[in-house]
Design an enzyme around this catalytic site. Structure first.
Site, PDB file in Angstrom:
ATOM      1  N   GLU A 210      -1.468  -8.989   3.813  1.00 42.13           N
ATOM      2  CA  GLU A 210      -1.353  -9.518   5.181  1.00 42.13           C
ATOM      3  C   GLU A 210      -2.694  -9.970   5.763  1.00 42.13           C
ATOM      4  O   GLU A 210      -2.736 -10.857   6.609  1.00 42.13           O
ATOM      5  CB  GLU A 210      -0.685  -8.494   6.111  1.00 42.13           C
ATOM      6  CG  GLU A 210      -1.489  -7.246   6.460  1.00 42.13           C
ATOM      7  CD  GLU A 210      -1.340  -6.110   5.450  1.00 42.13           C
ATOM      8  OE1 GLU A 210      -1.066  -6.388   4.266  1.00 42.13           O
ATOM      9  OE2 GLU A 210      -1.526  -4.939   5.851  1.00 42.13           O
TER      10      GLU A 210
ATOM     11  N   HIS B 124      -3.660  -5.223   0.444  1.00 45.79           N
ATOM     12  CA  HIS B 124      -3.068  -5.633   1.728  1.00 45.79           C
ATOM     13  C   HIS B 124      -3.027  -7.162   1.825  1.00 45.79           C
ATOM     14  O   HIS B 124      -3.972  -7.772   2.338  1.00 45.79           O
ATOM     15  CB  HIS B 124      -3.873  -5.060   2.896  1.00 45.79           C
ATOM     16  CG  HIS B 124      -3.634  -3.604   3.116  1.00 45.79           C
ATOM     17  ND1 HIS B 124      -2.619  -3.127   3.915  1.00 45.79           N
ATOM     18  CD2 HIS B 124      -4.258  -2.518   2.612  1.00 45.79           C
ATOM     19  CE1 HIS B 124      -2.635  -1.809   3.908  1.00 45.79           C
ATOM     20  NE2 HIS B 124      -3.625  -1.410   3.120  1.00 45.79           N
TER      21      HIS B 124
ATOM     22  N   CYS C 299       0.828  -1.207   0.000  1.00 46.01           N
ATOM     23  CA  CYS C 299       0.000   0.000   0.000  1.00 46.01           C
ATOM     24  C   CYS C 299       0.868   1.266   0.000  1.00 46.01           C
ATOM     25  O   CYS C 299       1.396   1.630  -1.041  1.00 46.01           O
ATOM     26  CB  CYS C 299      -0.994  -0.058   1.162  1.00 46.01           C
ATOM     27  SG  CYS C 299      -2.470   0.930   0.832  1.00 46.01           S
TER      28      CYS C 299
HETATM   29  N1  GLN Z   1      -1.940   6.569   2.684  1.00 46.93           N
HETATM   30  C1  GLN Z   1      -2.094   5.797   1.497  1.00 46.93           C
HETATM   31  C2  GLN Z   1      -3.456   5.953   0.859  1.00 46.93           C
HETATM   32  O1  GLN Z   1      -4.347   6.451   1.475  1.00 46.93           O
HETATM   33  C3  GLN Z   1      -1.787   4.345   1.761  1.00 46.93           C
HETATM   34  C4  GLN Z   1      -2.790   3.720   2.684  1.00 46.93           C
HETATM   35  C5  GLN Z   1      -2.259   2.464   3.317  1.00 46.93           C
HETATM   36  O2  GLN Z   1      -1.056   2.202   3.285  1.00 46.93           O
HETATM   37  N2  GLN Z   1      -3.125   1.696   3.911  1.00 46.93           N
HETATM   38  O3  GLN Z   1      -3.665   5.566  -0.265  1.00 46.93           O
END
Ligand code: GLN
Length: 527
Positions: free
Chosen positions: A505, A503, A377
């Site tokens: 994980e 994600h 992310c």
């Molecule tokens: N801050 C970034 C976004 O809003 C990544 C979010 C995250 O890593 N969960 O896209």
């Protein structure tokens, strides 16, 4: 089954609830878990992970308490967001019903309106999902003002349904203070008194202690609390949380639960145990160490990234390795040469400006020095920024999250979220289908062209720059929403450089490591 907590927080109520649920599942029961969070946030989405632990994202896009993640990993089963009940959700429903005129004429009160709504939520989950058992963990500690309406609702459920249908487990502590290590029972006594004061007599006590509870302590606790000594369970320190089900099993909790319900001797769990023991055994087995540097901002509380830590351990067990995770503050002074001693660099998700330059530096260092890199992310987005600056020569590249006026906004707002910059509630959340390109690192990692993974983000790769990235040697090899959103990046000339917008994980389970973690640990182990 209701699991309450006494004495203080942090005793592992979540692990106790998950472990008992696992035992019931191994005994062939249809089981699920619910977490009650008495705080006033609507959900965990806006809470700081350093104070509260990770925000766990469910398939259906809930931003939930991290205990939901424990339940998913223990039970190897998806848990929907309706299973994380908060005060705000309950009160919102009651207030909405009042505004709709559904209580016309009545004075709307905590008892019965709020407690009825709590009971409705719990019983409808158990009934709609056709469960044999629902394990409900009530957050907070008995005596808290915030949890009172919930405990009152649980008390009513027991009164209405009778003892065999509702079982209470209370988690307490028996500390050993002096050198001889005598286990103290007073905190448990007081905590049970507090619970009984509000009308709840526990059926089981799960007592946290460092060494196994000795027989005399067990007797004493039983005598003071009206809980039979055999139902006072020792929850002593274990090599890993996956050993807790076995520990509770050996103390006969399942027989005792089934006896209370008049179902004694009806279960044979031997077949199911074998697989679970294999998984728990492989997680404890260890092997040569592989060192992973985890670079990020929320490094002070290990719970901030529980799912990432767990996913690394699942992958380590799969590869016969012990994963050692070192947390590295992205704001640490000095260069990134220290990363050269690591098998791999992992940058997990994150938000905001603080520490972002450090992450960009770490992503560039891993890229330039052939160190396996997995960016999740924010770690995916900032790897693209690092590449734009280093290999595209775009010094002014950034994500608009960090610099709203970036000269080269290589990462920007999602097309459908322009104008929705506020925090609470504007993220892309939950599981989506992702198309993976064959013949790429992502393709080899997943071994198929279509996967589903969970999301939690607001920003994404700006497609205007794609061609320039591809020409300079960074490829985008997975996408979603018919090609509108980029989901993975890689550098084919690098040993292992993978970034993912999703994600991974949240999809990793003991015995079933998520593929990108498995591939990353394999790469990090083969230096
Ligand atoms: N801050 C970034 C976004 O809003 C990544 C979010 C995250 O890593 N969960 O896209």
């Amino acid at each position: 089954m209701f699991v309450t907590g006494g004495v203080m927080s942090g005793l592992g109520k979540g692990i106790t609830a998950s472990s008992i649920a696992k035992l019931l599942q191994l005994a062939g029961q249809r089981v699920s878990c619910v977490k009650i969070d008495p705080y006033l946030n609507y959900d965990a989405g806006t809470m700081n992970p350093v104070a509260h632990g990770e925000v766990f994202v469910t398939e259906d896009g809930g931003e939930c308490d991290m205990d939901i993640g424990n339940y998913e990993r223990f039970l190897n089963q998806d848990i929907p967001k309706s299973h994380n009940i908060t005060t705000a959700q309950v009160y919102s429903s009651v207030i909405e019903a009042e505004r709709d005129g559904r209580y016309l004429g009545a004075c709307v009160q905590i008892i019965p309106h709020v407690t009825d709504e709590i009971k409705r939520r719990i019983t409808s989950i158990a009934e709609d999902e056709g469960l044999d058992f629902l394990v409900v963990e009530c957050g907070g500690t008995v005596g808290d003002i915030e949890s009172l309406p919930f405990l009152e609702a649980l008390r009513q459920l027991r009164a209405e349904r009778g003892a065999p249908g509702v079982v209470f487990v209370h988690v307490t502590l028996a500390p050993s203070l002096d050198v001889v290590g005598e286990q103290k029972t007073k905190p448990t006594q007081h905590s049970v008194q507090e619970l009984r004061r509000i009308g709840i007599q526990p059926d089981f006590l799960a007592v946290r202690c460092s060494e196994p509870l000795c027989a005399s302590t067990r007797q004493k606790i039983g005598m003071f609390t009206n809980v039979p000594a055999r139902d006072v369970l020792s929850c002593h320190d274990a090599p890993s949380v996956l050993h807790v089900p076995q520990m509770l099993h050996e103390q006969g909790i399942i027989d005792s639960v089934f006896t209370k319900m008049g179902k004694a001797g009806m279960v044979d769990a031997s077949a199911n145990w074998e697989r679970w023991n294999r998984v728990a055994g492989s997680m404890a087995a260890g092997g040569p160490e592989v060192r992973i540097a985890m670079v990020g901002k929320y490094v002070t509380l290990s719970d901030s990234y529980v799912s990432v830590n767990e996913a690394l351990r699942h992958a380590g067990a799969g590869a016969g390795r012990t994963v050692r995770i070192d947390w590295i503050d992205s704001e640490q002074p000095g260069g990134w040469g220290m990363l050269s001693g690591y098998g791999g660099v992992l940058v997990p998700g994150g938000f905001g400006t603080r520490g972002s330059e450090g992450i960009i530096g770490a992503a560039a260092y891993a890229r330039d020095n052939g160190i396996p890199y997995l960016g999740i992310c924010f770690g995916f987005q900032l790897a693209a920024v690092a590449f734009a600056r280093g290999d595209l020569g775009l010094g002014g590249a950034n994500t608009t999250e960090v610099d709203g006026k970036a000269e080269h906004p290589v990462v920007g707002l999602l097309p459908d979220q322009e104008g929705a910059e506020g925090t609470g509630g504007s993220l892309r959340l939950g599981s989506n289908e992702i198309t993976v390109r064959e013949g790429t690192l992502a393709g080899r990692t997943y071994g198929r062209t279509s996967i589903r993974r969970r999301h939690r983000h607001r920003y994404e790769i700006n497609k205007d720059y794609l061609e320039r990235f591809e020409r300079a040697g960074m490829r985008f090899t997975a996408e979603s929403d018919g090609g509108r959103r980029m989901e993975a990046l890689e550098i084919p000339s690098h040993r292992f450089y993978l970034g993912v917008q999703f994600h991974p994980e949240f999809s990793s389970r003991p015995g079933f490591p998520e593929e990108s973690f498995a591939a990353f640990i394999r790469a990090a182990s083969s230096a």
